[in-house]
Scaffold this motif. Structure first.
Motif, PDB file in Angstrom:
ATOM      1  N   SER A  39     -89.478  39.720  25.028  1.00 36.11           N
ATOM      2  CA  SER A  39     -90.093  40.897  25.638  1.00 36.11           C
ATOM      3  C   SER A  39     -89.029  41.750  26.306  1.00 36.11           C
ATOM      4  CB  SER A  39     -91.147  40.489  26.665  1.00 36.11           C
ATOM      5  OG  SER A  39     -90.537  39.794  27.738  1.00 36.11           O
ATOM      6  N   PHE A  51     -93.385  45.024  27.190  1.00 40.24           N
ATOM      7  CA  PHE A  51     -93.762  45.060  25.780  1.00 40.24           C
ATOM      8  C   PHE A  51     -93.306  43.741  25.167  1.00 40.24           C
ATOM      9  CE2 PHE A  51     -94.648  49.392  26.391  1.00 40.24           C
ATOM     10  CZ  PHE A  51     -95.165  49.963  25.241  1.00 40.24           C
ATOM     11  N   GLU A  69     -95.348  43.937  19.448  1.00 40.47           N
ATOM     12  CA  GLU A  69     -96.738  43.531  19.193  1.00 40.47           C
ATOM     13  C   GLU A  69     -97.699  44.689  19.429  1.00 40.47           C
ATOM     14  OE1 GLU A  69     -97.732  40.019  21.428  1.00 40.47           O
ATOM     15  OE2 GLU A  69     -96.181  38.820  20.424  1.00 40.47           O
ATOM     16  N   GLU A  70     -97.426  45.517  20.446  1.00 43.01           N
ATOM     17  CA  GLU A  70     -98.334  46.597  20.834  1.00 43.01           C
ATOM     18  C   GLU A  70     -98.183  47.860  19.997  1.00 43.01           C
ATOM     19  OE1 GLU A  70     -96.122  45.073  22.785  1.00 43.01           O
ATOM     20  OE2 GLU A  70     -97.119  44.264  24.551  1.00 43.01           O
ATOM     21  N   VAL A  71     -97.143  47.957  19.165  1.00 41.86           N
ATOM     22  CA  VAL A  71     -96.856  49.170  18.403  1.00 41.86           C
ATOM     23  C   VAL A  71     -97.117  48.879  16.931  1.00 41.86           C
ATOM     24  CG1 VAL A  71     -95.089  50.892  17.862  1.00 41.86           C
ATOM     25  CG2 VAL A  71     -95.129  49.820  20.122  1.00 41.86           C
ATOM     26  N   LYS A  72     -98.228  49.434  16.434  1.00 47.48           N
ATOM     27  CA  LYS A  72     -98.661  49.087  15.075  1.00 47.48           C
ATOM     28  C   LYS A  72     -98.622  50.252  14.087  1.00 47.48           C
ATOM     29  CE  LYS A  72    -101.848  45.453  16.689  1.00 47.48           C
ATOM     30  NZ  LYS A  72    -101.031  45.073  17.774  1.00 47.48           N
ATOM     31  N   ASP A  76     -98.090  55.224  17.366  1.00 45.98           N
ATOM     32  CA  ASP A  76     -97.773  54.348  18.504  1.00 45.98           C
ATOM     33  C   ASP A  76     -96.277  54.439  18.822  1.00 45.98           C
ATOM     34  OD1 ASP A  76    -100.394  53.468  18.616  1.00 45.98           O
ATOM     35  OD2 ASP A  76     -99.982  51.522  17.682  1.00 45.98           O
TER      36      ASP A  76
END
Length: 175
Positions: A39, A51, A69-72, A76
């Motif tokens: 992270s 993140f 993981e949060e940016v797909k 994003d």
């Protein structure tokens, strides 16, 4: 987490794929030690947001390809573009001998081989072509180059940096 408790790792400079992967330009001499991070903190506005990383690996010289993981998606990725990445100070690799991090030596006493104690390091100005120690002594500010040829010893235990300044430099400020 506050920025004061972290160090700057690099900046997100571009998108890598339509799945949201990004490229980060690292501010380090050893990019390979950051290949397996889990992270990071991303600077968004005035906040550091954690993140989590699915996968990260070196991409060419000092670029790191990160799949968060949060940016797909590309949109994003657009939201975090040009953001700075930070890690907690305790994750900085320890330096030894005469190597040091700029933040680490603020408050150290600077001792010159000729003039003795020439003041306390207030900060390091690295916005100039040559990084400079900003040293204060009796309400006077001395600017001493951060240069391996000048620094003779870093004494972390006693919070001192020993230097051998060029002839006449200290006299410019203290006479």
């Amino acid at each position: 987490m506050r920025k004061e408790d972290c160090f700057y790792l690099g900046t997100i400079v571009s998108k890598y794929s339509f799945k949201g992967e990004v490229l980060v330009k690292l501010d380090t001499d050893d990019p390979e030690i950051y290949e397996n991070m889990e992270s990071v903190f991303v600077s968004l506005g005035n906040n550091l947001v954690p993140f989590f990383i699915k996968r990260c690996r070196l991409h060419k010289s000092n670029l790191l390809r990160i799949d968060f993981e949060e940016v797909k998606s590309e949109s994003d990725a657009d939201r975090i573009m040009k953001s700075g990445l930070y890690l907690p100070l305790n994750m900085l690799p320890k330096l030894t001998d005469n190597k040091f991090y700029y933040h680490e030596v603020v408050g150290f006493t600077m001792v010159d081989s000729v003039h003795g104690d020439i003041g306390i390091i207030q900060s390091i100005n690295d916005t100039t072509a040559q990084a400079l120690f900003e040293v204060e002594k009796e309400d006077k500010q001395l600017l001493i180059p951060v240069n391996d040829d000048i620094i003779t010893k870093v004494d972390r235990e006693n919070k001192c940096i020993f230097v051998n300044t060029p002839e006449g430099l200290v006299d410019l400020y203290l006479s």
